[in-house]
Design a protein around this motif. Sequence first.
Motif, mmCIF file in Angstrom:
data_model
loop_
_atom_site.group_PDB
_atom_site.id
_atom_site.type_symbol
_atom_site.label_atom_id
_atom_site.label_comp_id
_atom_site.label_asym_id
_atom_site.label_seq_id
_atom_site.Cartn_x
_atom_site.Cartn_y
_atom_site.Cartn_z
ATOM 1 N N HIS A 195 -52.034 -28.402 -12.167
ATOM 2 C CA HIS A 195 -52.075 -29.839 -12.461
ATOM 3 C C HIS A 195 -52.789 -30.094 -13.787
ATOM 4 N N TYR A 196 -53.933 -29.437 -13.972
ATOM 5 C CA TYR A 196 -54.702 -29.634 -15.198
ATOM 6 C C TYR A 196 -53.952 -29.110 -16.422
ATOM 7 N N LEU A 197 -53.430 -27.875 -16.332
ATOM 8 C CA LEU A 197 -52.802 -27.257 -17.498
ATOM 9 C C LEU A 197 -51.514 -27.961 -17.907
ATOM 10 N N VAL A 198 -50.701 -28.359 -16.939
ATOM 11 C CA VAL A 198 -49.440 -29.036 -17.264
ATOM 12 C C VAL A 198 -49.716 -30.374 -17.944
ATOM 13 N N LEU A 199 -50.625 -31.164 -17.367
ATOM 14 C CA LEU A 199 -50.938 -32.467 -17.958
ATOM 15 C C LEU A 199 -51.655 -32.318 -19.292
ATOM 16 N N LYS A 200 -52.554 -31.346 -19.388
ATOM 17 C CA LYS A 200 -53.272 -31.122 -20.646
ATOM 18 C C LYS A 200 -52.311 -30.677 -21.744
ATOM 19 N N THR A 201 -51.333 -29.825 -21.388
ATOM 20 C CA THR A 201 -50.340 -29.389 -22.371
ATOM 21 C C THR A 201 -49.506 -30.562 -22.858
ATOM 22 N N ALA A 202 -49.080 -31.422 -21.932
ATOM 23 C CA ALA A 202 -48.279 -32.596 -22.320
ATOM 24 C C ALA A 202 -49.085 -33.535 -23.217
ATOM 25 N N ILE A 203 -50.345 -33.799 -22.855
ATOM 26 C CA ILE A 203 -51.184 -34.692 -23.660
ATOM 27 C C ILE A 203 -51.483 -34.071 -25.021
ATOM 28 N N SER A 204 -51.743 -32.761 -25.049
ATOM 29 C CA SER A 204 -52.020 -32.079 -26.311
ATOM 30 C C SER A 204 -50.795 -32.101 -27.223
ATOM 31 N N LEU A 205 -49.604 -31.930 -26.634
ATOM 32 C CA LEU A 205 -48.376 -31.964 -27.423
ATOM 33 C C LEU A 205 -48.169 -33.337 -28.049
#
Length: 344
Positions: A195-205
């Motif tokens: 949950h953290y990595l997927v959302l963090k990747t989307a926000i970082s992108l």
Amino acid sequence: MAKPIITLNGLKIVIMLGMLVIILTGIRFAADIIVPFVLALFIAVVLNPVVQLMTRWRIPRVLAISLLICLIIMVAVLLLASLGTSLNELARTLPQYRSSLHVPLQNIQPWLERFGVTVSADELIKYIDPNAAMTFVTSLLTQLSNAMSSIFLLLLTVVFMLLEVPQLPAKLQQLMVKPTEGMAAIQRAIQSVSHYLVLKTAISLVTGLVAWGMLEALGVRFAFVWGLLAFALNYIPNIGSVLAAIPPILQVLVFGGFYQALIVLAGYLLINLLFGNILEPRIMGRGLGLSTLVVFLSLIFWGWLLGPVGMLLSVPLTIVVKIALEQTIGGRSIAVLLSDLSDK
């Protein structure tokens, strides 16, 4: 009778601390081996939901993994090629920085003298060596060209991890004393990290794309490099977005002047306010279950232990450690210290 018990408990604590020091020292010395494995593990955690979605579409798992990895390789090659071109151009323009710095330093000199700081722009220029920066960029380009083999081995490890996922639960259940509780804890850790990595990747992108677009609109050179830097450093909690803003602001201050640098600074502040303080907490939901102090200390600890990759993965690694501690009687008190009680 009380004294021997206290001595025994103290001895057990000393032995446990000694074992912990030995383990951490071993991990640090073996970081070159452990870091790629940890990175591959977290990449597999992020990609596994995509693979499961493709298998629901009746695509064979092997084919789904192959298509996904091929797509990642194509994107990585394009990014590395664009980054290499931008860094080559940056290396060619570095000698211009020394002559361009003279005017900003002369403008800052009277302002500093008002506060009693006496500096000479001519003397400061002598300490600025563009050759050192060129050497750094050249070594970075060399490492970038050698990165393809490391990326290939990393993705190969990810492929084997994804292929192993269907058989992994049965293997883990056979190793556990309490399979039900153990598998529930592992599932909770995987869900939290994913949950953290997927959302963090989307926000970082999105953050990187917005920063790139903003710099392009303002006519800032090497906007792609700074956008890619904003994407990568946004994984680092608390200080990552601040570090990503420093190079482009300094570049604009040298070549564009003070007021244009203020505009870029305002743009980065707006991006960090919108994505870091408003959008990210709402999308993340209830929170990470970690206190703000623990998040910052975990950044320092994992960065010391595993280097830059440890800083990028400091939050998910701490989440895994916290969930593991919650499964033992002795570790529950430590897990409470790591928790953010305001989330409860």
